[in-house]
Motif scaffolding. Structure first.
Motif, mmCIF file in Angstrom:
data_model
loop_
_atom_site.group_PDB
_atom_site.id
_atom_site.type_symbol
_atom_site.label_atom_id
_atom_site.label_comp_id
_atom_site.label_asym_id
_atom_site.label_seq_id
_atom_site.Cartn_x
_atom_site.Cartn_y
_atom_site.Cartn_z
ATOM 1 N N THR A 146 39.333 37.361 32.097
ATOM 2 C CA THR A 146 38.433 38.485 31.838
ATOM 3 C C THR A 146 38.400 38.803 30.353
ATOM 4 O O THR A 146 37.327 39.005 29.773
ATOM 5 N N ARG A 199 33.420 48.955 30.988
ATOM 6 C CA ARG A 199 33.676 47.546 30.650
ATOM 7 C C ARG A 199 33.670 47.342 29.144
ATOM 8 O O ARG A 199 34.489 46.582 28.607
ATOM 9 N N ARG A 250 36.422 36.154 28.596
ATOM 10 C CA ARG A 250 34.979 36.286 28.871
ATOM 11 C C ARG A 250 34.386 37.430 28.038
ATOM 12 O O ARG A 250 33.308 37.278 27.450
ATOM 13 N N TYR A 251 35.084 38.558 27.990
ATOM 14 C CA TYR A 251 34.592 39.684 27.198
ATOM 15 C C TYR A 251 34.496 39.308 25.730
ATOM 16 O O TYR A 251 33.512 39.606 25.051
ATOM 17 N N TRP A 271 35.723 43.439 35.598
ATOM 18 C CA TRP A 271 37.027 42.876 35.254
ATOM 19 C C TRP A 271 37.774 42.434 36.502
ATOM 20 O O TRP A 271 37.494 42.874 37.615
ATOM 21 N N GLU A 272 38.730 41.536 36.272
ATOM 22 C CA GLU A 272 39.627 41.086 37.331
ATOM 23 C C GLU A 272 41.049 41.473 36.961
ATOM 24 O O GLU A 272 41.426 41.452 35.783
ATOM 25 N N LEU A 319 45.137 43.270 33.493
ATOM 26 C CA LEU A 319 43.862 42.598 33.253
ATOM 27 C C LEU A 319 44.115 41.108 33.026
ATOM 28 O O LEU A 319 44.970 40.734 32.214
#
Length: 299
Positions: A32, A84, A35-36, A21-22, A28
């Motif tokens: 991210t 994650r 994308r998840y 993660w970013e 968050l």
């Protein structure tokens, strides 16, 4: 309120390597979460599981959920890959963030025998409370991921419907709880939770059943309150205990609590914690969530 992961979804998630993660500060970042979601939506049963999770947290009779991730924890361990996945589920509920800049996204809550027993990392009874009660913008959700329960068998998680407890109180007690007369704790080096709220009302004037119930039982012993306000808060504490739900979190269980509806706490750990190696003691990981505008959280 206990949500099992379908076998097909477990198998798909166990083989899905999500990227790190970013964060933007302690929040968050949107890319991210996107994308998840893109990675997970193709997994069989994911959308249905997330829908059940949201219903449990925000439905008419909801307010908390326990996502049973134990099989995934056993398959992957509880390191980065597993965290994650847990973060990805959390991001389907609201935006993960850390209000403590000195901590990573997930904060360890272990057991320290020298700590104040009533603290989250202590060994004693941790009375009903909401997290960051003295912030103007408390987290909408608090979440606890169980890595290890107490090996000696103590430490039941406790929850109580705060609004149901308030509804059982007489009108004069509710009037005292609505006065700006309560305070608890310190406030410094925090992110994303507004300003210090001191003093604050326990009941914020919202319509019945809505808004935060700003309560921590610890203020009964650790804050200077008038006798009338102390008595009112004590009556609420008694109603919370009267309506409490308790259960033992197992390894991999992920508890998510809607702080606008439920308060949480913990029964005392079993005696003898000093003899348990630190590496074997109860360990939870905590993550906070901020609701998105218009996502159905009762305000």
């Amino acid at each position: 309120m206990f949500i099992d992961i379908p076998n097909q979804l477990e198998a798909a998630l166990a083989s899905l390597p999500l990227p790190p993660w970013e964060l933007d500060g302690s929040l968050l970042v949107k890319r991210t979460m996107e994308r998840y979601r893109a990675e997970l939506t193709a997994a069989p049963g994911f959308e249905e599981t997330v829908a059940a999770l949201r219903r449990a947290l925000t439905g008419q009779d909801g307010g908390y959920a326990v996502l049973r991730l134990g099989n995934l924890a056993r398959a992957l361990g509880t390191g980065d890959r597993f965290l994650r996945l847990a973060t990805a589920f959390a991001a389907e509920v609201a935006v993960p963030f850390s209000p403590f800049p000195k901590w990573p996204l997930w904060k360890d809550i272990g057991v320290k025998t020298a700590k104040d027993p009533g603290k989250s990392s202590g060994t004693g009874y941790n009375a009903f409370h909401m997290d960051l009660v003295n912030a103007t913008l408390p987290p909408d959700y608090t979440t606890l991921l169980c890595v290890r329960p107490d090996p000696l068998g103590g430490g039941l998680s406790i929850l109580s419907d705060a609004h149901a407890a308030v509804a059982r109180l007489p009108e004069d007690t509710r009037a005292l709880l609505a006065e700006v007369a309560y305070h608890y704790g310190t406030f410094y080096d925090l992110f994303g939770v507004g300003e210090e709220y001191k003093p604050f009302p326990v009941l914020d004037g919202s319509a019945p059943g809505r808004g935060f119930v700003r309560f921590t039982a610890k203020m009964l012993e650790r804050s200077q309150l008038s006798q009338a306000h102390t008595d009112a808060a004590r009556k609420l504490a008694e109603e919370l205990v009267r309506g409490q739900i308790s259960f033992m979190l197992q390894p991999g269980d992920y508890l998510i609590v809607n702080q606008r509806r439920f308060l949480h706490g913990r029964e005392a750990l079993h005696s003898g914690q000093e003899a348990v190696p630190v590496s074997d003691r109860r360990l939870l990981l905590q993550l906070f969530l901020r609701a998105r505008a218009g996502d159905g959280v009762v305000v």
